[in-house]
Scaffold this motif. Sequence first.
Motif, PDB file in Angstrom:
ATOM      1  N   LEU A 140     138.622 -31.797  27.194  1.00  0.00           N
ATOM      2  CA  LEU A 140     139.925 -31.888  26.774  1.00  0.00           C
ATOM      3  C   LEU A 140     140.893 -32.711  27.724  1.00  0.00           C
ATOM      4  O   LEU A 140     141.581 -33.499  27.098  1.00  0.00           O
ATOM      5  N   VAL A 141     141.061 -32.317  28.743  1.00  0.00           N
ATOM      6  CA  VAL A 141     141.796 -33.089  29.874  1.00  0.00           C
ATOM      7  C   VAL A 141     141.529 -34.339  29.938  1.00  0.00           C
ATOM      8  O   VAL A 141     142.561 -35.295  29.944  1.00  0.00           O
ATOM      9  N   SER A 142     140.433 -34.796  29.983  1.00  0.00           N
ATOM     10  CA  SER A 142     140.097 -36.172  30.132  1.00  0.00           C
ATOM     11  C   SER A 142     140.488 -36.966  29.042  1.00  0.00           C
ATOM     12  O   SER A 142     140.908 -38.247  28.956  1.00  0.00           O
ATOM     13  N   ARG A 143     140.127 -36.376  27.680  1.00  0.00           N
ATOM     14  CA  ARG A 143     140.697 -37.336  26.568  1.00  0.00           C
ATOM     15  C   ARG A 143     141.905 -37.433  26.298  1.00  0.00           C
ATOM     16  O   ARG A 143     142.597 -38.207  25.837  1.00  0.00           O
ATOM     17  N   LEU A 144     142.916 -36.264  26.769  1.00  0.00           N
ATOM     18  CA  LEU A 144     144.372 -36.196  26.845  1.00  0.00           C
ATOM     19  C   LEU A 144     144.675 -37.369  27.642  1.00  0.00           C
ATOM     20  O   LEU A 144     145.676 -38.175  27.219  1.00  0.00           O
ATOM     21  N   TYR A 145     144.232 -37.322  28.987  1.00  0.00           N
ATOM     22  CA  TYR A 145     144.792 -38.416  29.703  1.00  0.00           C
ATOM     23  C   TYR A 145     144.399 -39.744  29.432  1.00  0.00           C
ATOM     24  O   TYR A 145     145.333 -40.640  29.489  1.00  0.00           O
ATOM     25  N   LYS A 146     143.234 -39.864  28.872  1.00  0.00           N
ATOM     26  CA  LYS A 146     142.865 -41.184  28.234  1.00  0.00           C
ATOM     27  C   LYS A 146     143.716 -41.676  27.137  1.00  0.00           C
ATOM     28  O   LYS A 146     144.222 -42.841  27.267  1.00  0.00           O
ATOM     29  N   ALA A 147     144.187 -40.952  26.343  1.00  0.00           N
ATOM     30  CA  ALA A 147     144.885 -41.211  25.150  1.00  0.00           C
ATOM     31  C   ALA A 147     146.242 -41.544  25.758  1.00  0.00           C
ATOM     32  O   ALA A 147     146.972 -42.594  25.070  1.00  0.00           O
ATOM     33  N   ARG A 148     146.881 -40.775  26.662  1.00  0.00           N
ATOM     34  CA  ARG A 148     148.159 -40.936  27.185  1.00  0.00           C
ATOM     35  C   ARG A 148     148.390 -42.135  28.226  1.00  0.00           C
ATOM     36  O   ARG A 148     149.315 -42.732  28.209  1.00  0.00           O
ATOM     37  N   TYR A 149     147.298 -42.530  29.117  1.00  0.00           N
ATOM     38  CA  TYR A 149     147.613 -42.932  30.339  1.00  0.00           C
ATOM     39  C   TYR A 149     146.707 -44.329  30.392  1.00  0.00           C
ATOM     40  O   TYR A 149     146.968 -45.353  30.860  1.00  0.00           O
ATOM     41  N   PHE A 150     145.494 -44.371  29.920  1.00  0.00           N
ATOM     42  CA  PHE A 150     144.437 -45.388  30.090  1.00  0.00           C
ATOM     43  C   PHE A 150     143.640 -45.776  28.786  1.00  0.00           C
ATOM     44  O   PHE A 150     142.336 -45.545  29.103  1.00  0.00           O
ATOM     45  N   ASP A 151     144.317 -45.568  27.796  1.00  0.00           N
ATOM     46  CA  ASP A 151     143.485 -45.839  26.367  1.00  0.00           C
ATOM     47  C   ASP A 151     142.694 -47.062  26.364  1.00  0.00           C
ATOM     48  O   ASP A 151     141.551 -47.038  25.586  1.00  0.00           O
ATOM     49  N   LYS A 152     142.898 -48.145  27.210  1.00  0.00           N
ATOM     50  CA  LYS A 152     141.937 -49.371  27.092  1.00  0.00           C
ATOM     51  C   LYS A 152     141.126 -49.469  28.148  1.00  0.00           C
ATOM     52  O   LYS A 152     140.415 -50.435  28.092  1.00  0.00           O
ATOM     53  N   THR A 153     141.030 -48.661  29.054  1.00  0.00           N
ATOM     54  CA  THR A 153     140.185 -48.639  30.242  1.00  0.00           C
ATOM     55  C   THR A 153     139.566 -47.462  30.562  1.00  0.00           C
ATOM     56  O   THR A 153     139.587 -46.498  30.000  1.00  0.00           O
ATOM     57  N   ASP A 154     138.947 -47.364  31.644  1.00  0.00           N
ATOM     58  CA  ASP A 154     138.417 -46.253  32.217  1.00  0.00           C
ATOM     59  C   ASP A 154     139.622 -45.659  33.228  1.00  0.00           C
ATOM     60  O   ASP A 154     140.345 -46.301  33.689  1.00  0.00           O
ATOM     61  N   VAL A 155     139.285 -44.399  33.859  1.00  0.00           N
ATOM     62  CA  VAL A 155     139.901 -43.933  34.833  1.00  0.00           C
ATOM     63  C   VAL A 155     139.987 -44.613  36.045  1.00  0.00           C
ATOM     64  O   VAL A 155     141.079 -44.669  36.852  1.00  0.00           O
ATOM     65  N   ILE A 156     138.953 -44.999  36.517  1.00  0.00           N
ATOM     66  CA  ILE A 156     138.966 -45.694  37.688  1.00  0.00           C
ATOM     67  C   ILE A 156     139.696 -47.007  37.743  1.00  0.00           C
ATOM     68  O   ILE A 156     140.218 -47.297  38.875  1.00  0.00           O
ATOM     69  N   HIS A 157     139.674 -47.871  36.643  1.00  0.00           N
ATOM     70  CA  HIS A 157     140.267 -49.170  36.549  1.00  0.00           C
ATOM     71  C   HIS A 157     141.649 -48.904  35.969  1.00  0.00           C
ATOM     72  O   HIS A 157     142.215 -49.941  35.728  1.00  0.00           O
ATOM     73  N   ALA A 158     142.314 -47.596  35.884  1.00  0.00           N
ATOM     74  CA  ALA A 158     143.639 -47.628  35.043  1.00  0.00           C
ATOM     75  C   ALA A 158     144.546 -47.699  35.977  1.00  0.00           C
ATOM     76  O   ALA A 158     144.872 -47.492  37.348  1.00  0.00           O
ATOM     77  N   GLY A 159     145.755 -48.486  35.473  1.00  0.00           N
ATOM     78  CA  GLY A 159     147.068 -48.898  36.201  1.00  0.00           C
ATOM     79  C   GLY A 159     147.812 -47.789  36.301  1.00  0.00           C
ATOM     80  O   GLY A 159     147.657 -46.703  35.785  1.00  0.00           O
ATOM     81  N   LEU A 160     149.142 -47.902  36.973  1.00  0.00           N
ATOM     82  CA  LEU A 160     150.059 -46.636  36.995  1.00  0.00           C
ATOM     83  C   LEU A 160     150.882 -46.481  35.682  1.00  0.00           C
ATOM     84  O   LEU A 160     151.052 -45.400  35.499  1.00  0.00           O
ATOM     85  N   GLY A 161     150.940 -47.389  34.825  1.00  0.00           N
ATOM     86  CA  GLY A 161     151.699 -47.362  33.812  1.00  0.00           C
ATOM     87  C   GLY A 161     153.145 -47.437  33.802  1.00  0.00           C
ATOM     88  O   GLY A 161     153.661 -47.400  34.929  1.00  0.00           O
ATOM     89  N   HIS A 162     153.767 -47.182  32.538  1.00  0.00           N
ATOM     90  CA  HIS A 162     155.374 -47.402  32.805  1.00  0.00           C
ATOM     91  C   HIS A 162     155.964 -46.000  32.934  1.00  0.00           C
ATOM     92  O   HIS A 162     157.169 -46.274  33.252  1.00  0.00           O
ATOM     93  N   ASN A 163     155.341 -45.129  32.480  1.00  0.00           N
ATOM     94  CA  ASN A 163     156.303 -43.830  32.501  1.00  0.00           C
ATOM     95  C   ASN A 163     154.997 -42.746  33.180  1.00  0.00           C
ATOM     96  O   ASN A 163     154.622 -41.850  32.318  1.00  0.00           O
ATOM     97  N   PRO A 164     154.652 -42.841  34.084  1.00  0.00           N
ATOM     98  CA  PRO A 164     153.534 -41.787  34.597  1.00  0.00           C
ATOM     99  C   PRO A 164     154.203 -40.381  34.902  1.00  0.00           C
ATOM    100  O   PRO A 164     155.117 -40.328  35.338  1.00  0.00           O
ATOM    101  N   SER A 165     153.427 -39.380  34.811  1.00  0.00           N
ATOM    102  CA  SER A 165     153.792 -38.255  35.013  1.00  0.00           C
ATOM    103  C   SER A 165     153.294 -38.136  36.611  1.00  0.00           C
ATOM    104  O   SER A 165     152.496 -38.477  37.340  1.00  0.00           O
ATOM    105  N   PHE A 166     153.945 -37.054  37.124  1.00  0.00           N
ATOM    106  CA  PHE A 166     153.804 -36.712  38.802  1.00  0.00           C
ATOM    107  C   PHE A 166     152.655 -36.156  38.930  1.00  0.00           C
ATOM    108  O   PHE A 166     152.048 -36.017  39.810  1.00  0.00           O
TER     109      PHE A 166
END
Length: 167
Positions: A140-166
């Motif tokens: 559930l956590v992985s799917r939630l983070y993927k939808a919120r922060y890195f929906d077009k890539t995987d977690v290893i290649h994800a960028g910081l994003g425009h509004n990251p959580s601490f």
Amino acid sequence: MEANEHSTYLGLPNIIGRNKSAILGYLKDNVNMRIRSWDGIFISRAGKEILVKQVAQALPVYAMNVFLLPQEITTSIEKCLMKYWWSSGQTNNSKVIWMNWDRLSKHKSTGGMGFRNFRDFNIVMLGKQLWRLATNTQSLVSRLYKARYFDKTDVIHAGLGHNPSFI
């Protein structure tokens, strides 16, 4: 019931603002209070080593598993532990520091004491969470983070994003 700005959940603050050193400063205070409770007690070097490694270094581990602690906090915890390590027991005023923390945190086989370098350990703990996100893609956590922060890539290649959580 609504959470206020000083509320905690599982010992961690619910609300993280811009000043992370002030919010996570309770970790430094907890370690300081624990070490101050040991002042004035004559403890052998072996006893001090056990107290530092098994008690004082274990206090911030859960928070390090979730947050990247500011350098200021990790440095101050290490300084507090170093002062305790070199204190002579009854007289806490005169301390001669014979080795710095970087040398004390080396493995015993290389001349150190095997104490934990908090910054490196913090990064390792967060790397463990990254590994969980990368290997357990159906959690559930992985799917939630993927939808919120890195929906077009995987977690290893994800960028910081425009509004990251601490977190």
